[in-house]
Write a protein that holds these residues in place. Structure first.
Motif, PDB file in Angstrom:
ATOM      1  N   PHE A  13      27.087   7.424  67.863  1.00  0.00           N
ATOM      2  CA  PHE A  13      27.554   8.186  66.700  1.00  0.00           C
ATOM      3  C   PHE A  13      28.210   7.161  65.777  1.00  0.00           C
ATOM      4  O   PHE A  13      29.286   6.657  66.089  1.00  0.00           O
ATOM      5  CB  PHE A  13      28.538   9.268  67.119  1.00  0.00           C
ATOM      6  N   GLY A  14      27.550   6.833  64.679  1.00  0.00           N
ATOM      7  CA  GLY A  14      28.055   5.782  63.794  1.00  0.00           C
ATOM      8  C   GLY A  14      28.090   4.466  64.558  1.00  0.00           C
ATOM      9  O   GLY A  14      27.127   4.090  65.214  1.00  0.00           O
ATOM     10  N   ALA A  15      29.257   3.829  64.533  1.00  0.00           N
ATOM     11  CA  ALA A  15      29.364   2.529  65.210  1.00  0.00           C
ATOM     12  C   ALA A  15      29.639   2.691  66.698  1.00  0.00           C
ATOM     13  O   ALA A  15      29.534   1.739  67.466  1.00  0.00           O
ATOM     14  CB  ALA A  15      30.481   1.717  64.556  1.00  0.00           C
ATOM     15  N   SER A  17      28.950   3.547  70.350  1.00  0.00           N
ATOM     16  CA  SER A  17      27.837   3.751  71.275  1.00  0.00           C
ATOM     17  C   SER A  17      28.290   4.687  72.387  1.00  0.00           C
ATOM     18  O   SER A  17      29.267   4.418  73.081  1.00  0.00           O
ATOM     19  CB  SER A  17      27.417   2.400  71.850  1.00  0.00           C
ATOM     20  N   LEU A  18      27.593   5.805  72.550  1.00  0.00           N
ATOM     21  CA  LEU A  18      28.006   6.808  73.548  1.00  0.00           C
ATOM     22  C   LEU A  18      27.211   6.656  74.841  1.00  0.00           C
ATOM     23  O   LEU A  18      27.784   6.667  75.937  1.00  0.00           O
ATOM     24  CB  LEU A  18      27.809   8.219  72.975  1.00  0.00           C
ATOM     25  N   LEU A  19      25.913   6.531  74.714  1.00  0.00           N
ATOM     26  CA  LEU A  19      25.057   6.361  75.896  1.00  0.00           C
ATOM     27  C   LEU A  19      24.288   5.058  75.731  1.00  0.00           C
ATOM     28  O   LEU A  19      23.680   4.820  74.676  1.00  0.00           O
ATOM     29  CB  LEU A  19      24.077   7.535  76.028  1.00  0.00           C
ATOM     30  N   ASN A  20      24.352   4.244  76.771  1.00  0.00           N
ATOM     31  CA  ASN A  20      23.788   2.913  76.658  1.00  0.00           C
ATOM     32  C   ASN A  20      22.804   2.665  77.809  1.00  0.00           C
ATOM     33  O   ASN A  20      23.223   2.404  78.928  1.00  0.00           O
ATOM     34  CB  ASN A  20      24.953   1.907  76.684  1.00  0.00           C
ATOM     35  N   GLY A  39      34.233  13.629  76.426  1.00  0.00           N
ATOM     36  CA  GLY A  39      33.789  12.667  75.415  1.00  0.00           C
ATOM     37  C   GLY A  39      32.977  11.513  75.986  1.00  0.00           C
ATOM     38  O   GLY A  39      32.584  10.605  75.255  1.00  0.00           O
ATOM     39  N   SER A  40      32.719  11.552  77.293  1.00  0.00           N
ATOM     40  CA  SER A  40      31.957  10.436  77.881  1.00  0.00           C
ATOM     41  C   SER A  40      30.457  10.551  77.578  1.00  0.00           C
ATOM     42  O   SER A  40      29.719   9.588  77.762  1.00  0.00           O
ATOM     43  CB  SER A  40      32.186  10.368  79.394  1.00  0.00           C
ATOM     44  N   GLY A  41      30.024  11.729  77.154  1.00  0.00           N
ATOM     45  CA  GLY A  41      28.617  11.879  76.751  1.00  0.00           C
ATOM     46  C   GLY A  41      27.779  12.729  77.695  1.00  0.00           C
ATOM     47  O   GLY A  41      26.556  12.767  77.568  1.00  0.00           O
ATOM     48  N   LYS A  42      28.425  13.433  78.617  1.00  0.00           N
ATOM     49  CA  LYS A  42      27.663  14.249  79.585  1.00  0.00           C
ATOM     50  C   LYS A  42      26.852  15.334  78.870  1.00  0.00           C
ATOM     51  O   LYS A  42      25.652  15.464  79.084  1.00  0.00           O
ATOM     52  CB  LYS A  42      28.606  14.933  80.598  1.00  0.00           C
ATOM     53  N   SER A  43      27.561  16.116  78.044  1.00  0.00           N
ATOM     54  CA  SER A  43      26.863  17.217  77.354  1.00  0.00           C
ATOM     55  C   SER A  43      25.814  16.676  76.385  1.00  0.00           C
ATOM     56  O   SER A  43      24.725  17.260  76.255  1.00  0.00           O
ATOM     57  CB  SER A  43      27.859  18.090  76.587  1.00  0.00           C
ATOM     58  N   THR A  44      26.138  15.575  75.722  1.00  0.00           N
ATOM     59  CA  THR A  44      25.170  14.976  74.798  1.00  0.00           C
ATOM     60  C   THR A  44      23.927  14.549  75.557  1.00  0.00           C
ATOM     61  O   THR A  44      22.794  14.782  75.110  1.00  0.00           O
ATOM     62  CB  THR A  44      25.814  13.764  74.087  1.00  0.00           C
ATOM     63  N   LEU A  45      24.132  13.945  76.718  1.00  0.00           N
ATOM     64  CA  LEU A  45      22.992  13.511  77.537  1.00  0.00           C
ATOM     65  C   LEU A  45      22.110  14.714  77.909  1.00  0.00           C
ATOM     66  O   LEU A  45      20.883  14.655  77.776  1.00  0.00           O
ATOM     67  CB  LEU A  45      23.504  12.818  78.810  1.00  0.00           C
ATOM     68  N   LEU A  46      22.748  15.798  78.317  1.00  0.00           N
ATOM     69  CA  LEU A  46      21.981  16.988  78.710  1.00  0.00           C
ATOM     70  C   LEU A  46      21.194  17.553  77.526  1.00  0.00           C
ATOM     71  O   LEU A  46      20.031  17.943  77.665  1.00  0.00           O
ATOM     72  CB  LEU A  46      22.917  18.058  79.292  1.00  0.00           C
ATOM     73  N   LYS A  47      21.842  17.563  76.363  1.00  0.00           N
ATOM     74  CA  LYS A  47      21.146  18.081  75.169  1.00  0.00           C
ATOM     75  C   LYS A  47      19.978  17.169  74.771  1.00  0.00           C
ATOM     76  O   LYS A  47      18.943  17.647  74.317  1.00  0.00           O
ATOM     77  CB  LYS A  47      22.120  18.200  74.002  1.00  0.00           C
ATOM     78  N   ILE A  48      20.161  15.868  74.928  1.00  0.00           N
ATOM     79  CA  ILE A  48      19.063  14.936  74.618  1.00  0.00           C
ATOM     80  C   ILE A  48      17.889  15.205  75.562  1.00  0.00           C
ATOM     81  O   ILE A  48      16.739  15.264  75.145  1.00  0.00           O
ATOM     82  CB  ILE A  48      19.545  13.464  74.737  1.00  0.00           C
ATOM     83  N   LEU A  49      18.197  15.402  76.827  1.00  0.00           N
ATOM     84  CA  LEU A  49      17.128  15.645  77.812  1.00  0.00           C
ATOM     85  C   LEU A  49      16.412  16.960  77.521  1.00  0.00           C
ATOM     86  O   LEU A  49      15.196  17.075  77.713  1.00  0.00           O
ATOM     87  CB  LEU A  49      17.705  15.677  79.234  1.00  0.00           C
ATOM     88  N   PHE A  50      17.170  17.933  77.037  1.00  0.00           N
ATOM     89  CA  PHE A  50      16.581  19.241  76.754  1.00  0.00           C
ATOM     90  C   PHE A  50      15.831  19.238  75.414  1.00  0.00           C
ATOM     91  O   PHE A  50      14.996  20.098  75.165  1.00  0.00           O
ATOM     92  CB  PHE A  50      17.688  20.300  76.748  1.00  0.00           C
ATOM     93  N   GLY A  51      16.166  18.274  74.561  1.00  0.00           N
ATOM     94  CA  GLY A  51      15.454  18.144  73.285  1.00  0.00           C
ATOM     95  C   GLY A  51      16.152  18.796  72.107  1.00  0.00           C
ATOM     96  O   GLY A  51      15.552  18.951  71.051  1.00  0.00           O
ATOM     97  N   THR A  52      17.414  19.164  72.263  1.00  0.00           N
ATOM     98  CA  THR A  52      18.124  19.768  71.128  1.00  0.00           C
ATOM     99  C   THR A  52      19.063  18.763  70.454  1.00  0.00           C
ATOM    100  O   THR A  52      19.737  19.107  69.489  1.00  0.00           O
ATOM    101  CB  THR A  52      18.936  21.000  71.559  1.00  0.00           C
ATOM    102  N   GLN A  53      19.098  17.555  70.948  1.00  0.00           N
ATOM    103  CA  GLN A  53      19.933  16.507  70.347  1.00  0.00           C
ATOM    104  C   GLN A  53      19.059  15.262  70.187  1.00  0.00           C
ATOM    105  O   GLN A  53      18.238  14.970  71.061  1.00  0.00           O
ATOM    106  CB  GLN A  53      21.122  16.222  71.284  1.00  0.00           C
ATOM    107  N   THR A  54      19.230  14.586  69.072  1.00  0.00           N
ATOM    108  CA  THR A  54      18.430  13.377  68.860  1.00  0.00           C
ATOM    109  C   THR A  54      19.071  12.175  69.555  1.00  0.00           C
ATOM    110  O   THR A  54      20.254  12.216  69.903  1.00  0.00           O
ATOM    111  CB  THR A  54      18.303  13.080  67.356  1.00  0.00           C
ATOM    112  N   ALA A  55      18.285  11.149  69.760  1.00  0.00           N
ATOM    113  CA  ALA A  55      18.788   9.898  70.337  1.00  0.00           C
ATOM    114  C   ALA A  55      18.022   8.744  69.713  1.00  0.00           C
ATOM    115  O   ALA A  55      16.934   8.938  69.173  1.00  0.00           O
ATOM    116  CB  ALA A  55      18.605   9.900  71.845  1.00  0.00           C
TER     117      ALA A  55
END
Lengths: 228, 98
Positions: A13-15, A17-20, A39-55
């Motif tokens: 997110f901006g500068a 890095s959440l998932l590396n 804030g470690s990125g668990k939910s973001t990771l799940l959303k990326i895997l499901f396809g509702t969040q970009t990466a």
């Protein structure tokens, strides 16, 4: 048996890095517990895997089929269309003003509906509107609905949060019964429930997923101060 | 999927009704068919955003839901136009008779 292989997920997110370069595998017949601070990125990771969040980068492989992550919101959500992954978000997604017995047929057809209608404690709440259910009842219903769909993999974001012990036990039992045909990833801050339920454990720190085997490693990862 | 269509179309119809004083009856039908769905989607995003996840789990992408709804409402609008035309004619005929 199905295998989900996740490779090189990169998200910032901006500068920041959440998932590396997140990599892991999940196969049907196992429950993977993922721990991590807010804030470690668990939910973001799940959303990326499901396809509702970009990466920025990353790819999912289900058996022999590849699904690149969505890089922009304009990209198609191929993983959603494929119905390989079910996802329980951390918030309630059911319409509040609809009765439970009207919702179940929207998710399941024919005799499959009985898997939810006949589940423990469900007959009692089937005539209620979703908005009238307790937190535990609603979460249990959501887990039953998503869990009984045909996806070989299931991502559960906080299935136990704010749920009373009685329904927690029912969710535990249901997930263990599902394990024979699905691969399940669970994340929740009720870490004892996740620890007890999962066959393998991983912790997400500084954008990396690391396998752990002992509860003490959660302290070393900065997730816990002590083990209760 | 029908619930999604119903929710969006409810807001689209509401918007079309509100637009009658400015656009007139025929104009309101065009408002419904062309911009009703995007307006309905904005309202849906505001009031029911989390419900998308129920559709996603059943294999419906957001794009699929929106395009389907928009196409149906676009195709329904000529029928609505005809209904409005007939109602106005009937009212006019009744008024003439009176």
């Amino acid at each position: 048996m199905a295998l989900l292989k996740v490779s090189s997920i990169q998200k910032s997110f901006g500068a920041k890095s959440l998932l590396n370069e997140v990599d892991f595998e999940l196969q049907t017949g196992e429950i993977l517990g993922v721990f991590g601070r807010n804030g470690s990125g668990k939910s973001t990771l799940l959303k990326i895997l499901f396809g509702t969040q970009t990466a920025e980068a990353g790819v999912l492989k289900v058996n022999e089929r590849y699904y690149p992550v969505r890089k922009t919101i304009w990209h198609k959500s191929r993983i959603i269309e494929s119905q390989q992954i079910g996802y329980l978000p951390q918030f309630s997604f059911l319409p509040q003003r609809v009765k439970v017995w009207d919702i179940i047929p929207q998710y399941l057809k024919g005799q499959e509906q009985d898997l939810v209608f006949q589940a423990p404690r469900m007959p009692k709440i089937a005539g209620s509107k979703v908005g009238e259910l307790s937190m535990g009842e609603r979460r249990y219903l959501e887990v039953l609905l998503i869990g009984n769909l045909d996806h070989p993999f299931l991502l559960l974001d906080e299935p136990f949060s704010m749920v009373e012990p009685l329904f927690k036990d029912l969710i535990h039992e249901f997930l263990i019964s599902l394990k024979t045909k699905k691969g399940i990833l669970v994340t929740d801050h009720y870490y004892q429930d996740v620890w007890q339920l999962s066959d393998r454990k991983m912790v997400l720190t500084s954008g990396k997923l690391t396998s752990i085997t002992q509860p003490e490693e959660l302290i070393q990862a900065g997730y816990l101060r002590s083990i209760y | 999927m029908f619930k999604f269509y119903k929710d969006i179309t409810f807001y689209a119809l509401l918007f079309a009704l509100v637009s009658i004083p400015l656009a007139g009856l025929y104009g309101a039908v065009f408002v419904f068919g062309i911009i009703g769905t995007p307006v309905g989607l904005l309202m849906y995003n505001y009031f029911h955003r989390h419900e998308f996840y129920g559709y996603y789990n059943r294999g419906f992408t957001r794009r699929y839901l929106i395009v389907r709804t928009w196409v149906v409402n676009f195709l329904v609008s000529p029928v609505l136009l005809l209904v409005v035309f007939l109602i106005l004619k009937l009212i006019g005929f009744g008024a003439l008779k009176g």
